[in-house]
Design a protein around this motif. Structure first.
Motif, PDB file in Angstrom:
ATOM      1  N   GLY A   3       8.813  10.539 -19.088  1.00  0.00           N
ATOM      2  CA  GLY A   3       8.416  11.913 -19.411  1.00  0.00           C
ATOM      3  C   GLY A   3       7.068  12.248 -18.791  1.00  0.00           C
ATOM      4  N   ALA A   4       6.126  11.307 -18.893  1.00  0.00           N
ATOM      5  CA  ALA A   4       4.794  11.521 -18.323  1.00  0.00           C
ATOM      6  C   ALA A   4       4.886  11.694 -16.803  1.00  0.00           C
ATOM      7  CB  ALA A   4       3.891  10.337 -18.677  1.00  0.00           C
ATOM      8  N   TYR A   5       5.719  10.869 -16.166  1.00  0.00           N
ATOM      9  CA  TYR A   5       5.903  10.979 -14.708  1.00  0.00           C
ATOM     10  C   TYR A   5       6.436  12.363 -14.344  1.00  0.00           C
ATOM     11  CZ  TYR A   5       8.562  10.475 -10.324  1.00  0.00           C
ATOM     12  OH  TYR A   5       9.111  10.670  -9.084  1.00  0.00           O
ATOM     13  N   MET A   6       7.384  12.845 -15.144  1.00  0.00           N
ATOM     14  CA  MET A   6       7.989  14.137 -14.833  1.00  0.00           C
ATOM     15  C   MET A   6       7.009  15.290 -15.039  1.00  0.00           C
ATOM     16  SD  MET A   6      10.905  13.636 -13.557  1.00  0.00           S
ATOM     17  CE  MET A   6      11.596  15.300 -13.630  1.00  0.00           C
ATOM     18  N   ALA A   7       5.930  15.053 -15.817  1.00  0.00           N
ATOM     19  CA  ALA A   7       4.926  16.100 -16.013  1.00  0.00           C
ATOM     20  C   ALA A   7       4.030  16.243 -14.783  1.00  0.00           C
ATOM     21  CB  ALA A   7       4.079  15.796 -17.248  1.00  0.00           C
ATOM     22  N   LEU A   8       4.000  15.213 -13.932  1.00  0.00           N
ATOM     23  CA  LEU A   8       3.220  15.330 -12.694  1.00  0.00           C
ATOM     24  C   LEU A   8       3.895  16.378 -11.810  1.00  0.00           C
ATOM     25  CD1 LEU A   8       2.480  11.618 -11.708  1.00  0.00           C
ATOM     26  CD2 LEU A   8       1.105  13.177 -13.078  1.00  0.00           C
ATOM     27  N   SER A   9       3.149  17.303 -11.280  1.00  0.00           N
ATOM     28  CA  SER A   9       3.756  18.454 -10.601  1.00  0.00           C
ATOM     29  C   SER A   9       4.564  18.042  -9.378  1.00  0.00           C
ATOM     30  CB  SER A   9       2.674  19.451 -10.210  1.00  0.00           C
ATOM     31  OG  SER A   9       1.720  18.788  -9.409  1.00  0.00           O
ATOM     32  N   GLU A  10       4.228  16.896  -8.772  1.00  0.00           N
ATOM     33  CA  GLU A  10       4.923  16.543  -7.532  1.00  0.00           C
ATOM     34  C   GLU A  10       6.100  15.606  -7.748  1.00  0.00           C
ATOM     35  OE1 GLU A  10       1.706  15.160  -5.019  1.00  0.00           O
ATOM     36  OE2 GLU A  10       0.627  16.861  -5.863  1.00  0.00           O
ATOM     37  N   GLY A  26       0.791  -1.222   0.000  1.00  0.00           N
ATOM     38  CA  GLY A  26       0.000   0.000   0.000  1.00  0.00           C
ATOM     39  C   GLY A  26       0.819   1.266   0.000  1.00  0.00           C
ATOM     40  N   GLY A  27       2.159   1.161  -0.113  1.00  0.00           N
ATOM     41  CA  GLY A  27       3.019   2.320   0.127  1.00  0.00           C
ATOM     42  C   GLY A  27       3.582   3.018  -1.093  1.00  0.00           C
ATOM     43  N   ALA A  28       3.175   2.612  -2.303  1.00  0.00           N
ATOM     44  CA  ALA A  28       3.743   3.274  -3.490  1.00  0.00           C
ATOM     45  C   ALA A  28       3.188   4.690  -3.629  1.00  0.00           C
ATOM     46  CB  ALA A  28       3.436   2.453  -4.739  1.00  0.00           C
ATOM     47  N   ASP A  29       4.049   5.654  -3.887  1.00  0.00           N
ATOM     48  CA  ASP A  29       3.587   7.008  -4.197  1.00  0.00           C
ATOM     49  C   ASP A  29       3.261   7.115  -5.677  1.00  0.00           C
ATOM     50  OD1 ASP A  29       3.942   8.440  -1.597  1.00  0.00           O
ATOM     51  OD2 ASP A  29       5.977   7.670  -1.865  1.00  0.00           O
ATOM     52  N   THR A  37      -8.577   0.163 -14.822  1.00  0.00           N
ATOM     53  CA  THR A  37      -8.622   1.482 -14.171  1.00  0.00           C
ATOM     54  C   THR A  37      -9.718   1.502 -13.104  1.00  0.00           C
ATOM     55  OG1 THR A  37     -10.042   2.316 -15.932  1.00  0.00           O
ATOM     56  CG2 THR A  37      -7.681   2.749 -16.148  1.00  0.00           C
ATOM     57  N   GLY A  38     -10.821   0.803 -13.364  1.00  0.00           N
ATOM     58  CA  GLY A  38     -11.901   0.738 -12.366  1.00  0.00           C
ATOM     59  C   GLY A  38     -11.421   0.100 -11.068  1.00  0.00           C
ATOM     60  N   ALA A  39     -10.698  -0.989 -11.219  1.00  0.00           N
ATOM     61  CA  ALA A  39     -10.213  -1.710 -10.028  1.00  0.00           C
ATOM     62  C   ALA A  39      -9.206  -0.863  -9.258  1.00  0.00           C
ATOM     63  CB  ALA A  39      -9.593  -3.033 -10.445  1.00  0.00           C
ATOM     64  N   LEU A  40      -8.389  -0.099  -9.987  1.00  0.00           N
ATOM     65  CA  LEU A  40      -7.389   0.738  -9.311  1.00  0.00           C
ATOM     66  C   LEU A  40      -8.054   1.968  -8.674  1.00  0.00           C
ATOM     67  CD1 LEU A  40      -4.279   0.615 -11.698  1.00  0.00           C
ATOM     68  CD2 LEU A  40      -4.979  -0.971  -9.912  1.00  0.00           C
ATOM     69  N   GLU A  41      -9.096   2.474  -9.330  1.00  0.00           N
ATOM     70  CA  GLU A  41      -9.826   3.597  -8.742  1.00  0.00           C
ATOM     71  C   GLU A  41     -10.528   3.174  -7.456  1.00  0.00           C
ATOM     72  OE1 GLU A  41     -10.470   6.327 -12.707  1.00  0.00           O
ATOM     73  OE2 GLU A  41     -12.047   4.887 -12.127  1.00  0.00           O
ATOM     74  N   ALA A  42     -10.969   1.915  -7.412  1.00  0.00           N
ATOM     75  CA  ALA A  42     -11.617   1.404  -6.197  1.00  0.00           C
ATOM     76  C   ALA A  42     -10.635   1.421  -5.019  1.00  0.00           C
ATOM     77  CB  ALA A  42     -12.139  -0.014  -6.433  1.00  0.00           C
ATOM     78  N   ILE A  43      -9.344   1.280  -5.323  1.00  0.00           N
ATOM     79  CA  ILE A  43      -8.324   1.374  -4.274  1.00  0.00           C
ATOM     80  C   ILE A  43      -8.121   2.839  -3.870  1.00  0.00           C
ATOM     81  CG2 ILE A  43      -5.838   1.001  -3.829  1.00  0.00           C
ATOM     82  CD1 ILE A  43      -5.998  -1.433  -5.697  1.00  0.00           C
ATOM     83  N   GLY A  44      -8.492   3.743  -4.768  1.00  0.00           N
ATOM     84  CA  GLY A  44      -8.358   5.172  -4.472  1.00  0.00           C
ATOM     85  C   GLY A  44      -7.240   5.843  -5.237  1.00  0.00           C
ATOM     86  N   CYS A  45      -6.637   5.090  -6.186  1.00  0.00           N
ATOM     87  CA  CYS A  45      -5.514   5.657  -6.940  1.00  0.00           C
ATOM     88  C   CYS A  45      -5.996   6.741  -7.907  1.00  0.00           C
ATOM     89  CB  CYS A  45      -4.833   4.569  -7.776  1.00  0.00           C
ATOM     90  SG  CYS A  45      -4.309   3.154  -6.842  1.00  0.00           S
ATOM     91  N   LEU A  67      -0.390  -0.612  -3.861  1.00  0.00           N
ATOM     92  CA  LEU A  67      -1.064   0.654  -4.153  1.00  0.00           C
ATOM     93  C   LEU A  67      -1.990   1.056  -3.020  1.00  0.00           C
ATOM     94  CD1 LEU A  67      -1.962  -0.087  -7.886  1.00  0.00           C
ATOM     95  CD2 LEU A  67       0.215   0.692  -6.900  1.00  0.00           C
ATOM     96  N   GLY A  68      -2.181   2.377  -2.884  1.00  0.00           N
ATOM     97  CA  GLY A  68      -3.094   2.902  -1.871  1.00  0.00           C
ATOM     98  C   GLY A  68      -3.766   4.147  -2.395  1.00  0.00           C
ATOM     99  N   SER A  69      -4.478   4.839  -1.525  1.00  0.00           N
ATOM    100  CA  SER A  69      -5.233   6.001  -1.988  1.00  0.00           C
ATOM    101  C   SER A  69      -4.318   7.170  -2.361  1.00  0.00           C
ATOM    102  CB  SER A  69      -6.221   6.435  -0.901  1.00  0.00           C
ATOM    103  OG  SER A  69      -5.495   6.685   0.287  1.00  0.00           O
ATOM    104  N   GLN A  70      -3.063   7.119  -1.942  1.00  0.00           N
ATOM    105  CA  GLN A  70      -2.125   8.195  -2.301  1.00  0.00           C
ATOM    106  C   GLN A  70      -1.407   7.926  -3.620  1.00  0.00           C
ATOM    107  OE1 GLN A  70      -1.448   5.703  -0.299  1.00  0.00           O
ATOM    108  NE2 GLN A  70       0.491   4.970  -1.108  1.00  0.00           N
ATOM    109  N   THR A  71      -1.614   6.742  -4.201  1.00  0.00           N
ATOM    110  CA  THR A  71      -0.788   6.357  -5.357  1.00  0.00           C
ATOM    111  C   THR A  71      -1.274   7.032  -6.639  1.00  0.00           C
ATOM    112  OG1 THR A  71      -0.637   4.186  -4.307  1.00  0.00           O
ATOM    113  CG2 THR A  71       0.285   4.395  -6.516  1.00  0.00           C
ATOM    114  N   ARG A  72      -0.337   7.617  -7.350  1.00  0.00           N
ATOM    115  CA  ARG A  72      -0.646   8.134  -8.692  1.00  0.00           C
ATOM    116  C   ARG A  72      -0.104   7.110  -9.683  1.00  0.00           C
ATOM    117  NH1 ARG A  72      -0.698  14.109  -8.006  1.00  0.00           N
ATOM    118  NH2 ARG A  72       0.821  14.430  -9.647  1.00  0.00           N
ATOM    119  N   VAL A  73      -0.982   6.686 -10.580  1.00  0.00           N
ATOM    120  CA  VAL A  73      -0.647   5.585 -11.484  1.00  0.00           C
ATOM    121  C   VAL A  73      -0.572   6.090 -12.920  1.00  0.00           C
ATOM    122  CG1 VAL A  73      -1.359   3.321 -12.341  1.00  0.00           C
ATOM    123  CG2 VAL A  73      -1.864   3.965  -9.978  1.00  0.00           C
TER     124      VAL A  73
END
Lengths: 620, 198
Positions: B154-161, B68-71, B120-128, B88-94
């Motif tokens: 490149g896509a990862y680097m576009a995420l502001s955080e 559950g600890g992936a950012d 994507t539905g299953a991952l959204e249910a986790i809160g990602c 994965l957890g609710s904090q995870t950006r996928v």
């Protein structure tokens, strides 16, 4: 890898071991490839010339260790590397050399595989420290891996004893920062003086003396290892303690920093000798003690024995009370739960989240390991299966023994060829046994080239000596494939990529006394099938060498053919090719087979088996 | 200072997941961060499922991400995103590359493969939080056919955080990858970055 002292590098555990060897001024490094230990020799072979080191691959781990013993007796430092199964192979010599003295430092690096990332057994090599009585260090990250190798050479020379450095997959293949130390220039010493009371095991009187001295040598290391590799952190009044070794130590650090738990800790970096004074101090204060170690309860049992020698009552948590498992690798969650059980804390469990995670992962399809596109073994197994069928047998009427390496992938569908897998070279001995047990139908051993050189030669002699009608099929792709393409005697070059004469497997088989031998190209299905049919009907031992370079090596050397093509007009979409060959370069579009032009190596097998001659390829 | 940032890379052997972890880890090294990389080699060339755990920051000790600890999850193949849900957890950006790699039993209709919506539905249910990128197409269109891994970077680097800076990532690309493929990789990187740029 040759940076000066004080530089900071991100290194894989095995690269750190290689750096440790360079810092220790090692003169010779030798090993046999085995996941997860292979990268040590691979790394060293790239820097051997600059570092002034001799680096070579041996044909097996026993030979590697014997070379190591010889280097030591000759007055130089030697690092010998292997995986845990290789330690079994080398053990005969190791246990013997342990009794005598050394001249140059001798260090054995062995990597275990908890969690079975590379297959085979989850063997705990730490138990071998108890069997061989040798000193053993156990590492938990790259920095420790490097430092342990450097220190192990010091210990080895100070106490005239081989020292084992033991790692595990997660450490050997994990990466973490390393601060480099100085690169030592170690002078070679004069070779051994002739003294058969030390260097032979020939007399029980000498052997008893040697045995006594070995125990003393290892025991004498306690003060050094307690300073160098074990750390006790205990404050007055702490009633809970944790002992951890190997990779588990890092998970413990994660758990303690996340939960802010107040416990005494003892990091164990030496399996033999154990830090007995530090353990005694810990046992003298805490009431509850958790032992965290992957695989066998090695440290846990010794702690319990030490507790029994005191008048204190200390509850020991570990594997024996079911707090932690003996099977599989550890991770953060297992260690966190064990620590909370120790301190009486409660693990916060989110069952709903766990259920959603499980549901999501259940969507992922299984990915079994196929042969690579262009792999010659695909042709070998198809030819074998066709031969069995054309001789009127069903596939489950002819036993085919498998062996270690890529060749064992022939056990998977759609080939379903191999029936078993034991250990390096065992395929041949097992077929002899099947015949002696009275199996009437033909039996076939399949074995790769590197595996044949490793331990397949003695049973081939046995088959010839006993005139036992077994078929030895050597799938010779001229490289040690599964571990990432290390050269072997069939390759025509050595660890430094310098050309050397090839050693031909058919000539060894002939010299072993096998009369019926055929060399074929596994990309030629007809030729290979006919060779199998002849061998299967032969009433004495026979051998087929199916020779074709590993596709991944051929691709790197730009030796693969142009990709094959499907004629969309002729393809009926029967998918016989996909079902029979299971080639990753095949794709199905609108019901018809298409060949991925980037990944196809043009082996031409699909063209040979297509019932409608719809595929063109194989022109190499 | 980075306390803890956990990046999980999930891929099929041959897609470049291990190379991507090397690029990220070397960038973090250039930035002076503490790093732990957990991966197992051996199946990487052979079409098996491959996972790399890259843990950055002072509090990273173990080389495997706690459950559950992936950012961040960088999935180079859609079903491989689902496979690693344990982390994965609710904090995870996928970030998911949408191009599937089908196992042979799936091609033959003997096994099921989930639709992108199911995943994507299953991952959204986790809160990602999910970002979908056709990295394989970006790689083709930028004429860098083997660089879908770098397009995902490149896509990862576009995420502001993103914890890493653009400069260190580009320096790492230069240091880590063969010079003859650098131009291709930089094009794929830029293509991926633009795909998620706001």
């Amino acid at each position: 890898m040759l940076d000066e002292e004080g530089s900071h590098k991100l290194l894989m555990g095995n690269e750190a071991v290689a750096r440790g060897a360079i810092e220790a001024g090692v003169h010779v490094a030798v090993g046999y490839p085995g996941t997860p230990s292979t990268e040590v020799i691979e790394t060293l072979s790239r820097y051997a010339e600059q570092a002034g080191m001799h680096v070579e691959w041996a044909v097996n781990e026993k030979v590697a260790f014997d070379i190591g013993a010889g280097v030591s007796y000759g007055g130089a430092r030697c690092l010998v590397t292997m995986k845990s199964a290789g330690l079994n192979v080398a053990s005969d010599s190791i246990v013997s050399v342990a009794y005598g003295d050394l001249v140059g430092g001798l260090v054995i690096y062995v990597a275990d595989d908890p969690g079975l990332h590379a297959g085979m057994e989850e063997e705990d090599s730490r138990v071998f420290a108890a069997l061989s009585l040798l000193p053993m260090l156990d590492v938990s990250d790259s920095q420790e891996s490097k430092d342990a190798v450097v220190k192990a050479f010091e210990y080895s020379e100070q106490h005239s004893v081989p020292v084992i450095v033991r790692s595990t997959s997660r450490v050997a293949h994990g990466k973490s920062p390393v601060e480099t130390g100085p690169i030592q220039k170690v002078p070679r010493k004069p070779h051994l003086a002739r003294d058969i009371s030390v260097f032979t095991r020939a007399s029980p009187v000498w052997c008893k003396q040697q045995h006594t001295r070995l125990i003393e040598k290892t025991k004498a290391l306690v003060p050094s290892v307690e300073t160098d590799f074990n750390r006790l952190k205990m404050k007055k009044g702490q009633r809970h303690g944790v002992v951890a070794s190997g990779v588990s130590w890092n998970y413990l650090m994660d758990a303690l920093s996340r939960h802010g738990v107040d416990v005494a800790t003892l990091k164990i970096g030496s399996v033999n000798p154990l830090p007995v004074n530090q353990l005694r101090e810990l046992i003298g204060q805490v009431d509850r003690l958790l032992a965290v170690e992957e695989l066998e309860p090695y440290i846990e049992l010794r702690i319990k024995a030490m507790v029994a020698d005191t008048d204190r009552k200390v509850k020991v948590l570990g594997k024996q009370d079911g707090t932690l498992p003996s099977v599989g690798e550890y991770d953060y969650d297992l260690v966190e739960e064990a620590v909370l059980k120790l301190t009486g804390g409660e693990k916060r469990c989110d069952d709903e989240l766990a259920a959603r995670q499980a549901e999501a992962s259940s969507l992922a399809p299984r990915r079994s390991l196929p042969f690579c596109p262009g792999c010659p073994h695909r042709g070998s197994y198809i030819a074998l299966n066709q031969a069995i069928k054309e001789l009127g047998y069903k596939q489950d009427e002819v036993i085919v023994t498998g062996d270690i390496g890529c060749t064992i992938l022939g056990m998977h569908p759609p080939f379903n060829s191999c029936w078993n897998e034991v250990s390096m070279g065992a395929s041949i001995g097992v077929t002899i046994g099947l015949k002696q047990a009275g199996v009437e139908n033909p039996v076939v051993a399949t074995i790769g080239d590197s595996t044949f050189f490793h331990a397949g030669m003695p049973p081939a002699v046995n088959a010839a000596w006993g005139d036992t009608p077994v078929v030895i099929a050597v799938l010779d792709n001229e490289i040690t494939g599964m571990t990432g393409h290390q050269p072997n005697p069939a390759s025509g070059y050595n660890a430094l990529r310098k050309p050397v004469p090839r050693i031909k497997i058919e000539e060894i088989l002939g010299a072993a006394g096998i009369k019926k031998i055929k060399v074929v190209d596994p990309f030629d299905l007809e030729e290979s099938k006919e060779a199998f049919k002849e061998a299967l009907q032969h009433d004495g031992p026979s051998a087929i060498v199916l020779r074709r370079m590993c596709a991944l090596v051929a691709r790197r050397q730009r030796l693969t053919g142009p990709p094959s093509h499907v004629d969309g007009e002729k393809c009926t979409g029967c998918l016989h090719c996909v079902r029979t060959l299971s080639c990753p370069a095949m794709e199905i579009r609108e019901g018809k087979m298409e060949i991925n032009q980037n990944t196809c190596e043009g082996c031409g097998l699909c063209a040979q088996i297509c019932p409608f001659q719809a595929i063109e390829g194989g022109d190499q | 200072m980075v306390k803890e940032h956990n990046i999980l890379i999930s891929s099929v052997g041959g897609q470049g997941g291990i190379t991507l972890s090397r690029v990220i880890a070397n960038a973090a090294m250039i930035q002076g961060l503490n790093i732990r990389v957990g991966e197992t080699l051996g199946m990487a060339q052979r079409g098996g499922a491959v996972q790399s755990h890259v843990r950055l920051g002072e509090d990273a000790h173990g080389s495997i991400i706690p459950s559950g600890g992936a950012d961040v999850l960088l999935a180079l193949e859609p079903s491989e995103a689902a496979r690693v849900s344990k982390y994965l957890g609710s904090q995870t950006r996928v970030i998911i590359n949408t191009a599937p790699t089908y196992p042979i039993p799936v091609m033959l209709g003997q096994a099921a493969y989930p639709s992108l919506d199911e995943i994507t539905g299953a991952l959204e249910a986790i809160g990602c939080e999910i970002f979908v990128v056709d990295a394989s197409r970006i790689a083709r269109e930028t004429e860098a056919p083997r660089s879908l891994n770098i397009a995902v970077l490149g896509a990862y680097m576009a995420l502001s955080e993103a914890v890493l800076t653009e400069d260190t990532v580009k320096e790492s690309l230069r240091k880590t990858l063969p010079a003859r493929y650098l131009e291709q990789n930089l094009r794929a990187y830029e293509g991926g970055r633009q795909a998620l740029a706001i």
